[in-house]
Design an enzyme around this catalytic site. Structure first.
Site, PDB file in Angstrom:
ATOM      1  N   VAL A 112      18.682  32.842  44.991  1.00 56.69           N
ATOM      2  CA  VAL A 112      18.892  32.751  46.432  1.00 56.69           C
ATOM      3  C   VAL A 112      19.442  34.082  46.938  1.00 56.69           C
ATOM      4  O   VAL A 112      20.264  34.706  46.273  1.00 56.69           O
ATOM      5  CB  VAL A 112      19.935  31.645  46.745  1.00 56.69           C
ATOM      6  N   CYS A 113      19.008  34.490  48.127  1.00 55.37           N
ATOM      7  CA  CYS A 113      19.616  35.634  48.813  1.00 55.37           C
ATOM      8  C   CYS A 113      19.623  35.331  50.304  1.00 55.37           C
ATOM      9  O   CYS A 113      19.531  34.176  50.709  1.00 55.37           O
ATOM     10  CB  CYS A 113      18.902  36.944  48.488  1.00 55.37           C
ATOM     11  N   ARG A 114      19.721  36.363  51.138  1.00 54.60           N
ATOM     12  CA  ARG A 114      19.771  36.155  52.586  1.00 54.60           C
ATOM     13  C   ARG A 114      18.437  35.684  53.135  1.00 54.60           C
ATOM     14  O   ARG A 114      18.360  34.743  53.912  1.00 54.60           O
ATOM     15  CB  ARG A 114      20.224  37.449  53.281  1.00 54.60           C
ATOM     16  N   MET A 119      19.061  32.145  52.649  1.00 54.25           N
ATOM     17  CA  MET A 119      20.097  31.442  53.403  1.00 54.25           C
ATOM     18  C   MET A 119      19.779  31.383  54.898  1.00 54.25           C
ATOM     19  O   MET A 119      20.290  30.503  55.593  1.00 54.25           O
ATOM     20  CB  MET A 119      21.466  32.087  53.167  1.00 54.25           C
TER      21      MET A 119
END
Length: 98
Positions: free
Chosen positions: A62-64, A90
């Site tokens: 997961v990242c931005r 996110m």
């Protein structure tokens, strides 16, 4: 590259599925909220912390927005890890954060 949507991750968590989530954002980004149970390993440290990961397990990264986690997936795949990119990151996450 295998991919999963944020909604699919949220549904799996709501079903109490055991997921191995790795958030590759920087610590200051994670402080604003992360997916419950996610472990923070910033992308720049991933190479040095690979020994903490188990090649027998599946990891969701997961990242931005999905870009850094995509790079992390490609990197870990090259070392034989079973990894999935959470598309949209996110920015697309609508579930609970901690």
């Amino acid at each position: 590259m295998k991919e999963i949507t944020p909604k699919e991750v949220e549904n799996l968590l709501n079903e109490n599925k055991s997921l191995n989530l790795i958030d590759v954002r920087e610590a200051e980004e994670v402080r604003e909220g992360k997916v419950p149970t996610a472990v923070n390993i910033p992308l720049g440290l991933l190479e040095f912390r690979m020994s903490e990961l188990d090649k027998k397990k599946e990891y969701i990264l997961v990242c931005r927005s999905g870009g850094r986690s995509g790079r992390a997936v490609q990197f870990l795949e090259s070392y034989g890890f079973n990894v999935i990119n959470m598309t949209g990151g996110m920015l697309s996450w609508e579930g609970q954060t901690v």
